[in-house]
Design a protein around this motif. Structure first.
Motif, PDB file in Angstrom:
ATOM      1  N   ASN A  50      -5.521   5.236   8.678  1.00 62.40           N
ATOM      2  CA  ASN A  50      -4.381   4.415   8.551  1.00 62.40           C
ATOM      3  C   ASN A  50      -3.510   5.118   7.700  1.00 62.40           C
ATOM      4  OD1 ASN A  50      -5.443   4.437   6.039  1.00 62.40           O
ATOM      5  ND2 ASN A  50      -5.569   2.087   5.714  1.00 62.40           N
ATOM      6  N   HIS A  51      -3.550   6.255   7.347  1.00 62.77           N
ATOM      7  CA  HIS A  51      -2.698   7.170   6.262  1.00 62.77           C
ATOM      8  C   HIS A  51      -1.197   7.082   6.953  1.00 62.77           C
ATOM      9  CE1 HIS A  51      -3.830  10.757   8.398  1.00 62.77           C
ATOM     10  NE2 HIS A  51      -3.053  11.243   7.820  1.00 62.77           N
ATOM     11  N   GLU A  52      -1.355   7.548   8.245  1.00 59.72           N
ATOM     12  CA  GLU A  52      -0.192   7.922   8.905  1.00 59.72           C
ATOM     13  C   GLU A  52       0.660   6.500   9.434  1.00 59.72           C
ATOM     14  OE1 GLU A  52      -0.841   9.654  12.774  1.00 59.72           O
ATOM     15  OE2 GLU A  52      -1.378  11.544  11.954  1.00 59.72           O
ATOM     16  N   ALA A  53      -0.078   5.206   9.464  1.00 58.04           N
ATOM     17  CA  ALA A  53       0.814   4.018   9.561  1.00 58.04           C
ATOM     18  C   ALA A  53       1.372   3.693   8.196  1.00 58.04           C
ATOM     19  CB  ALA A  53      -0.307   3.026   9.995  1.00 58.04           C
ATOM     20  N   LEU A  54       0.488   3.956   7.014  1.00 60.45           N
ATOM     21  CA  LEU A  54       1.115   3.693   5.755  1.00 60.45           C
ATOM     22  C   LEU A  54       2.285   4.525   5.560  1.00 60.45           C
ATOM     23  CD1 LEU A  54      -1.950   3.334   4.004  1.00 60.45           C
ATOM     24  CD2 LEU A  54      -0.664   1.421   4.248  1.00 60.45           C
ATOM     25  N   LEU A  55       2.234   5.871   5.827  1.00 59.54           N
ATOM     26  CA  LEU A  55       3.480   6.684   5.372  1.00 59.54           C
ATOM     27  C   LEU A  55       4.719   6.176   6.161  1.00 59.54           C
ATOM     28  CD1 LEU A  55       1.519  10.108   5.423  1.00 59.54           C
ATOM     29  CD2 LEU A  55       2.512   9.438   3.563  1.00 59.54           C
ATOM     30  N   MET A  56       4.595   5.914   7.517  1.00 60.99           N
ATOM     31  CA  MET A  56       5.619   5.806   8.235  1.00 60.99           C
ATOM     32  C   MET A  56       6.080   4.384   7.861  1.00 60.99           C
ATOM     33  SD  MET A  56       6.000   8.320  10.042  1.00 60.99           S
ATOM     34  CE  MET A  56       7.369   7.758  11.245  1.00 60.99           C
ATOM     35  N   ARG A  57       5.175   3.343   7.709  1.00 59.70           N
ATOM     36  CA  ARG A  57       5.878   1.791   7.674  1.00 59.70           C
ATOM     37  C   ARG A  57       6.129   1.378   6.171  1.00 59.70           C
ATOM     38  NH1 ARG A  57       4.114  -1.304  12.167  1.00 59.70           N
ATOM     39  NH2 ARG A  57       4.414  -3.255  11.033  1.00 59.70           N
ATOM     40  N   GLU A  58       5.468   1.907   5.118  1.00 58.98           N
ATOM     41  CA  GLU A  58       6.008   1.664   3.861  1.00 58.98           C
ATOM     42  C   GLU A  58       7.255   2.242   3.510  1.00 58.98           C
ATOM     43  OE1 GLU A  58       4.670  -0.620   1.862  1.00 58.98           O
ATOM     44  OE2 GLU A  58       3.035  -0.943   3.197  1.00 58.98           O
ATOM     45  N   ARG A  59       8.107   1.481   2.993  1.00 55.84           N
ATOM     46  CA  ARG A  59       9.306   1.958   2.124  1.00 55.84           C
ATOM     47  C   ARG A  59       9.320   3.078   1.204  1.00 55.84           C
ATOM     48  NH1 ARG A  59       8.635  -2.656  -0.382  1.00 55.84           N
ATOM     49  NH2 ARG A  59       9.051  -2.756  -2.781  1.00 55.84           N
ATOM     50  N   ARG A  60       9.930   4.253   1.246  1.00 56.38           N
ATOM     51  CA  ARG A  60       9.685   5.349   0.282  1.00 56.38           C
ATOM     52  C   ARG A  60      10.003   4.870  -1.068  1.00 56.38           C
ATOM     53  NH1 ARG A  60       8.708   6.063   4.679  1.00 56.38           N
ATOM     54  NH2 ARG A  60       8.906   8.171   6.006  1.00 56.38           N
ATOM     55  N   SER A  61      10.840   3.758  -1.320  1.00 53.83           N
ATOM     56  CA  SER A  61      10.855   3.441  -2.676  1.00 53.83           C
ATOM     57  C   SER A  61       9.694   2.567  -3.397  1.00 53.83           C
ATOM     58  CB  SER A  61      12.429   2.517  -2.677  1.00 53.83           C
ATOM     59  OG  SER A  61      12.408   1.256  -1.950  1.00 53.83           O
ATOM     60  N   ARG A  62       8.956   2.376  -2.342  1.00 52.40           N
ATOM     61  CA  ARG A  62       7.948   1.455  -3.137  1.00 52.40           C
ATOM     62  C   ARG A  62       6.873   2.451  -3.843  1.00 52.40           C
ATOM     63  NH1 ARG A  62       3.375  -2.245   0.234  1.00 52.40           N
ATOM     64  NH2 ARG A  62       2.658  -3.509  -1.902  1.00 52.40           N
ATOM     65  N   PRO A  63       6.555   2.036  -5.000  1.00 50.26           N
ATOM     66  CA  PRO A  63       5.597   3.001  -5.910  1.00 50.26           C
ATOM     67  C   PRO A  63       4.322   2.778  -5.261  1.00 50.26           C
ATOM     68  CG  PRO A  63       6.870   1.265  -7.276  1.00 50.26           C
ATOM     69  CD  PRO A  63       7.071   0.807  -6.063  1.00 50.26           C
ATOM     70  N   VAL A  64       3.588   4.114  -5.452  1.00 50.24           N
ATOM     71  CA  VAL A  64       2.319   4.094  -4.853  1.00 50.24           C
ATOM     72  C   VAL A  64       1.320   4.640  -5.865  1.00 50.24           C
ATOM     73  CG1 VAL A  64       0.745   5.198  -3.169  1.00 50.24           C
ATOM     74  CG2 VAL A  64       2.917   4.427  -2.438  1.00 50.24           C
ATOM     75  N   LEU A  65       0.176   4.092  -6.269  1.00 45.06           N
ATOM     76  CA  LEU A  65      -0.981   4.309  -6.948  1.00 45.06           C
ATOM     77  C   LEU A  65      -2.122   4.404  -6.157  1.00 45.06           C
ATOM     78  CD1 LEU A  65      -2.125   4.798  -9.886  1.00 45.06           C
ATOM     79  CD2 LEU A  65      -3.030   2.426  -9.702  1.00 45.06           C
ATOM     80  N   ILE A  66      -2.939   5.515  -6.259  1.00 41.98           N
ATOM     81  CA  ILE A  66      -3.936   6.027  -5.315  1.00 41.98           C
ATOM     82  C   ILE A  66      -5.190   6.354  -6.354  1.00 41.98           C
ATOM     83  CG2 ILE A  66      -4.671   7.440  -3.619  1.00 41.98           C
ATOM     84  CD1 ILE A  66      -2.015   8.153  -2.946  1.00 41.98           C
ATOM     85  N   TYR A  67      -6.475   5.787  -6.170  1.00 47.29           N
ATOM     86  CA  TYR A  67      -7.568   6.293  -6.846  1.00 47.29           C
ATOM     87  C   TYR A  67      -8.677   6.534  -5.941  1.00 47.29           C
ATOM     88  CZ  TYR A  67      -9.212   1.347  -5.997  1.00 47.29           C
ATOM     89  OH  TYR A  67      -9.858   0.087  -5.683  1.00 47.29           O
ATOM     90  N   CYS A  68      -9.604   7.341  -6.209  1.00 48.24           N
ATOM     91  CA  CYS A  68     -10.985   7.477  -5.302  1.00 48.24           C
ATOM     92  C   CYS A  68     -12.204   7.385  -6.508  1.00 48.24           C
ATOM     93  CB  CYS A  68     -10.496   9.133  -4.903  1.00 48.24           C
ATOM     94  SG  CYS A  68     -10.523  10.422  -6.136  1.00 48.24           S
ATOM     95  N   TYR A  69     -13.056   8.239  -6.183  1.00 44.96           N
ATOM     96  CA  TYR A  69     -14.317   8.262  -6.819  1.00 44.96           C
ATOM     97  C   TYR A  69     -14.021   8.844  -8.328  1.00 44.96           C
ATOM     98  CZ  TYR A  69     -16.929   6.975  -2.668  1.00 44.96           C
ATOM     99  OH  TYR A  69     -17.216   6.247  -1.681  1.00 44.96           O
ATOM    100  N   ARG A  70     -13.687   9.780  -8.341  1.00 53.13           N
ATOM    101  CA  ARG A  70     -13.622  10.895  -9.796  1.00 53.13           C
ATOM    102  C   ARG A  70     -12.152  11.465  -9.825  1.00 53.13           C
ATOM    103  NH1 ARG A  70     -18.198  10.666 -12.488  1.00 53.13           N
ATOM    104  NH2 ARG A  70     -20.115  10.313 -11.351  1.00 53.13           N
ATOM    105  N   GLY A  71     -11.330  11.127  -9.118  1.00 54.12           N
ATOM    106  CA  GLY A  71      -9.779  11.772  -9.521  1.00 54.12           C
ATOM    107  C   GLY A  71      -9.612  12.716  -8.637  1.00 54.12           C
TER     108      GLY A  71
END
Length: 270
Positions: A50-71
């Motif tokens: 789904n990352h391509e859809a998120l990259l293409m559809r979300e506005r570039r001005s929207r703040p993004v916070l990403i987390y995983c298991y250990r950074g």
């Protein structure tokens, strides 16, 4: 060309950062099964599908916070979003492992709103299970971490017998957790279609939409769970519903079999 950068935030810094950006997109880069068990409220799973859809559809001005298991993986994802032109991108240092035992980013939270006290006597076997799983045996309708109720937890574990016992006690079938998901969603994560049917028959809403507007049918389609998709459609789930990002279950189908089922259902519904 200037390389775009992203912020690396501690949990305390991330708390303040998010509070100042209430419209931020929170992305969970862990596996589906761990996301289902617990995640930051409102977060969306991020993976190679789904990352391509998120990259293409979300506005570039929207703040993004990403987390995983250990950074570690979150830094790769954050760099990708920053390189793609998102203006405010951050990741969580040390990831999920940096949060408290209940997976809270914000520290102490307001008291949970308790469900009405269930009626009747809690059977001994159920009381033992509730205690072992960290719930209060005297209050079988009370949510715990992430707002998950014992009914949701039983559904996630595939324990139809315990789910029936809890519903017999009068716990709320329409309760939702902090992400807006109900027991049906958790049963779909488990994949037990008989339990899915039983929960719907006992009053657990079929069309509950979570905080992102996603229904259990959308989840099952995105997870490639064809048997669950077929069951939900047979129960009357609406294939035409769309999430807040304007995706339908058909758009989210992860396998050919899910695609086939949802195409046929969409044609019938249309």
């Amino acid at each position: 060309m200037t390389e775009r950068t992203f912020l690396r935030l501690s949990p305390a810094q991330a708390r303040d950062w998010l509070q100042a950006r209430p419209d931020a997109l929170i992305l969970d880069a862990r596996e589906e099964r761990h996301h289902a068990l617990g995640h930051l409220a409102g977060s969306v799973r991020l993976d190679g599908r789904n990352h391509e859809a998120l990259l293409m559809r979300e506005r570039r001005s929207r703040p993004v916070l990403i987390y995983c298991y250990r950074g570690h993986a979150s830094q790769t994802w954050a760099a990708m979003f920053a390189d793609f032109g998102f203006r405010e991108v951050a990741d969580l240092i040390d990831g999920w492992s940096a949060l408290d035992p209940q997976g809270r980013l914000f520290g102490p939270q307001p008291p949970l709103q308790l469900l009405p006290q269930a009626g009747g006597t809690v059977p001994a076997a159920l009381a033992l299970w509730l205690a072992a799983e960290g719930f209060d045996p005297a209050r079988p309708g009370q949510p715990a971490a992430h707002g998950n109720t014992p009914l949701m937890h039983a559904a996630w574990r595939g324990r139809a017998d315990l789910a029936e016992a809890l519903l017999d006690l009068g716990v709320a079938p329409d309760a939702v957790n902090h992400d807006g998901n109900n027991a049906l969603w958790l049963a779909c994560v488990n994949g037990d279609t008989a339990l899915v049917r039983r929960l719907v028959a006992r009053g657990v809403p079929l069309e509950q939409a979570n905080l992102t507007g996603a229904t259990a049918l959308m989840y099952a389609a995105s997870a490639g769970k064809a048997e669950v998709v077929a069951t939900l459609l047979d129960l009357g789930a609406d294939p035409l519903r769309r999430s807040q990002d304007d995706f339908s279950a058909l758009d989210m189908a992860a396998t050919v079999e899910c695609l086939r089922l949802l195409r046929a259902a969409t044609r019938r519904a249309a």
